[in-house]
Design a protein around this motif. Structure first.
Motif, PDB file in Angstrom:
ATOM      1  N   SER A 133      -2.801   1.157  -5.369  1.00  0.00           N
ATOM      2  CA  SER A 133      -2.483   2.430  -4.706  1.00  0.00           C
ATOM      3  C   SER A 133      -1.153   2.996  -5.166  1.00  0.00           C
ATOM      4  O   SER A 133      -0.889   4.185  -4.978  1.00  0.00           O
ATOM      5  N   TRP A 134      -0.311   2.182  -5.818  1.00  0.00           N
ATOM      6  CA  TRP A 134       0.979   2.675  -6.305  1.00  0.00           C
ATOM      7  C   TRP A 134       0.802   3.724  -7.389  1.00  0.00           C
ATOM      8  O   TRP A 134       1.680   4.568  -7.607  1.00  0.00           O
ATOM      9  N   ILE A 135      -0.332   3.720  -8.110  1.00  0.00           N
ATOM     10  CA  ILE A 135      -0.564   4.694  -9.172  1.00  0.00           C
ATOM     11  C   ILE A 135      -1.655   5.695  -8.785  1.00  0.00           C
ATOM     12  O   ILE A 135      -1.787   6.752  -9.394  1.00  0.00           O
ATOM     13  N   SER A 136      -2.463   5.374  -7.768  1.00  0.00           N
ATOM     14  CA  SER A 136      -3.433   6.286  -7.185  1.00  0.00           C
ATOM     15  C   SER A 136      -4.344   6.903  -8.252  1.00  0.00           C
ATOM     16  O   SER A 136      -4.699   6.243  -9.229  1.00  0.00           O
ATOM     17  N   SER A 137      -4.706   8.151  -8.077  1.00  0.00           N
ATOM     18  CA  SER A 137      -5.663   8.834  -8.961  1.00  0.00           C
ATOM     19  C   SER A 137      -5.094   9.153 -10.329  1.00  0.00           C
ATOM     20  O   SER A 137      -5.785   9.725 -11.175  1.00  0.00           O
ATOM     21  N   ALA A 138      -3.848   8.771 -10.568  1.00  0.00           N
ATOM     22  CA  ALA A 138      -3.265   8.906 -11.907  1.00  0.00           C
ATOM     23  C   ALA A 138      -3.589   7.705 -12.778  1.00  0.00           C
ATOM     24  O   ALA A 138      -3.328   7.726 -13.986  1.00  0.00           O
TER      25      ALA A 138
ATOM     26  N   THR B  78       0.827  -1.200   0.000  1.00  0.00           N
ATOM     27  CA  THR B  78       0.000   0.000   0.000  1.00  0.00           C
ATOM     28  C   THR B  78       0.867   1.259   0.000  1.00  0.00           C
ATOM     29  O   THR B  78       1.805   1.376   0.797  1.00  0.00           O
ATOM     30  N   TYR B  79       0.559   2.167  -0.926  1.00  0.00           N
ATOM     31  CA  TYR B  79       1.150   3.505  -0.944  1.00  0.00           C
ATOM     32  C   TYR B  79       0.049   4.511  -0.614  1.00  0.00           C
ATOM     33  O   TYR B  79      -1.074   4.390  -1.108  1.00  0.00           O
ATOM     34  N   ARG B  80       0.368   5.508   0.185  1.00  0.00           N
ATOM     35  CA  ARG B  80      -0.556   6.599   0.442  1.00  0.00           C
ATOM     36  C   ARG B  80      -0.279   7.737  -0.537  1.00  0.00           C
ATOM     37  O   ARG B  80       0.874   7.967  -0.901  1.00  0.00           O
TER      38      ARG B  80
END
Length: 391
Positions: free
Chosen positions: A269-274, A170-172
């Motif tokens: 989550s590593w790329i998130s909203s991108a 998980t990345y924040r």
């Protein structure tokens, strides 16, 4: 297709080499006349090394949907004609539309200083909301920077055996932004153009700060529910793709042998909203059609969205969409934003008036070397020209 930064393309190995199937299956659903030219274009994509294709087309012949290849390696059956898939950087168009809704409500301005809204990050005060949306901020791309002289500045791990083994990490969002800010900027804000995933994670944080709600809540409240996009989700940290879907793969070398791993399940989550969203070809069509028809943002902002930043050159990048002129021999100006994550890609195209559209999902066997970029790109080009350059 826009991959993680300036790195373009698909990597795949022919399914016949992996599991010994004889020929790709083709499933067809939809209304209107049969479209042998679309069937042939899908078959050509699979023959080029892609494991599966889902295609949806709207044009003067009506709506047509079909699929080709395999849903899952080692098992018979074509991909579902409207299965769910990771849409990669097509997420940026959703994110941009969400931000522009807040702009339309005067809750934030396109030329507002971002540092005033997110003071905790110490951002360059020259960076504006517009610069984030059009990729002129100069912020380091957290998935790595690729320079014209061939040098690379690595970002977070998103390829190779190391990523496969850690794909549920998980990345924040703030973690990704702070990592990017720990690296030198690509250029001074507003002086050049460079595709950077960091921009759209900062946009996410702005959306949350301005709205007082989470990014997923705002996306659902403002776009997904109003448009009835029941099969489109913001997965957050969930690794699952619920409902029917084709599978994605990653290949790496270990001890002189090729290892192929099913990476359909991963923590996005590593790329998130991108690039983290999941959708279907039908939902992508509904979203893009509503956006370009002015149902999500006012016409004045839609015009700004469609205005390419001159420094983006051939990319023709506006505010979350790309503007491509196919010429009078094809369909004139076409709006698009494509994307990919490991083993999965999405295509989304529309003419300005929405009379001709293409949405597609592509699954494949990815690898760090981009081993079949050329054939994969040729197959995608054939899908495009079959729909937008029928003559």
């Amino acid at each position: 297709m826009m991959r993680h930064g300036h790195r373009l393309g698909l990597a795949a190995m022919a399914a016949t080499m992996l599991i010994g199937v004889a020929a790709p299956g083709v499933a067809v659903a939809g209304t209107g006349a049969d479209r042998p030219e679309l069937r042939d274009a899908m078959r050509a994509a699979v023959d080029a090394g892609l494991t599966g294709v889902q295609l949806r087309v709207h044009d003067e012949h009506g709506e047509w949907a079909g699929s080709a290849g395999l849903r899952e390696l080692g098992r018979p059956g074509a991909p579902p004609t409207d299965g769910r898939f990771r849409i990669g950087s097509n997420t940026k168009t959703f994110t941009a539309a969400l931000m522009l809704q807040l702009v339309a409500e005067d809750r934030i301005g396109l030329d507002d200083v971002v540092a005033d809204r997110l003071p905790e990050f110490g951002l360059d005060r020259r960076i504006t909301v517009r610069m984030l949306l059009q990729h002129t901020s100069g912020l380091f791309n957290f998935t790595g920077e690729y320079y014209d002289d061939g040098t690379v500045t690595p970002g977070i791990v998103w390829s190779g055996r190391e990523w496969v083994d850690s794909r549920f990490r998980t990345y924040r969002p703030a973690e990704l932004v702070r990592f990017a800010l720990s690296k030198p900027p690509r250029f001074a804000p507003g002086t050049d153009w460079n595709y950077s995933n960091t921009n759209y994670v900062v946009v996410r944080l702005l959306i949350e700060k301005v709205s007082g709600r989470s990014y997923a809540e705002e996306m659902s409240r403002r776009i997904l529910r109003p448009l009835g996009l029941r099969d489109t989700t913001v997965p957050g940290t969930s690794p699952e793709i619920h409902g029917p879907h084709a599978h994605s793969y990653y290949r790496y070398e270990e001890d002189g042998r090729q290892v192929t791993v099913d990476v359909t399940r991963q923590n996005p989550s590593w790329i998130s909203s991108a690039g983290d969203m999941i959708s279907t070809t039908e939902d992508l069509h509904t979203f893009f059609d509503a956006l370009l028809d002015g149902k999500l943002i006012p016409e004045a902002l839609l015009a700004e969205m469609r205005e390419p930043e001159p420094m983006s050159g051939a990319y023709g990048y506006g505010l979350g969409v790309m503007v491509q002129d196919t010429g009078a021999a094809c369909s004139g100006v076409v709006l698009t934003h494509n994307g990919s994550v490991q083993g999965s890609a999405a295509l989304m195209y529309s003419t300005l008036d929405g009379s001709r559209t293409l949405e597609a999902s592509i699954t494949y066997v990815d690898d760090a070397a981009g081993s079949t970029v050329g054939p994969g790109q040729a197959a995608i080009a054939r899908l495009f020209t079959t729909v937008f350059c029928p003559a």
